[in-house]
Scaffold this motif. Structure first.
Motif: not given
Length: 151
Positions: A82-103
């Motif tokens: 996990e990183v605080e600030t993303p750079a190009p090529g990093d992965v972002a995940v978003f919470r949907y429903g009960r969990t982080y499930s969108h990348g």
């Protein structure tokens, strides 16, 4: 960031962009035919040679609505940090429903721009997160992970 990392990150972004326009389809992973957000991440990182081949399937399309297990983060945690600030090529995940499930794969940090297989538009797209009402909603808490910062 050293030259090798910069080249790898550029390869990840280029590979992700090659999927743009591919139809959204749960559990699929064929460029130009169908893919979901999880398999997009797998294909990009495996096909660029950064990760050893693996396959998290099968999984139901709505698993995140009925479980509290962070299944999606599990296969990301195994390969990234996990990183605080993303750079190009990093992965972002978003919470949907009960969990982080969108990348998604970050293509730009500021403004945050991602490539993702997005159910809302039924295809892989590149977009600024701030321009999407759903993704920019505070309840869609997001986290960032980097392959290059793994322990």
């Amino acid at each position: 960031m050293n030259l090798i990392e910069a080249e790898e990150r550029a390869r990840v972004v280029a590979a992700a962009r090659q999927w743009i326009g591919t139809r959204y389809q749960n559990c699929a992973d064929i460029q130009g035919v169908g893919v979901d957000c999880g398999m997009l991440l797998v294909r990009v990182f495996v096909d660029t040679g950064l990760c050893a081949p693996f396959d998290p399937r099968p999984y139901p399309a709505d698993w995140h609505l009925h479980r509290s297990e962070e299944r999606y983060l599990g296969f990301i945690f195994d390969r990234c940090a996990e990183v605080e600030t993303p750079a190009p090529g990093d992965v972002a995940v978003f919470r949907y429903g009960r969990t982080y499930s969108h990348g998604a794969i970050v293509t730009r940090s500021d403004p945050l721009t991602i490539v993702h297989a997005y159910y809302a538009v039924k295809k892989v797209t590149e977009q600024r997160v701030e321009r999407d009402v759903t993704l920019s909603d505070p309840k869609r808490a997001r986290k960032f992970f980097s392959y290059w910062k793994r322990a």
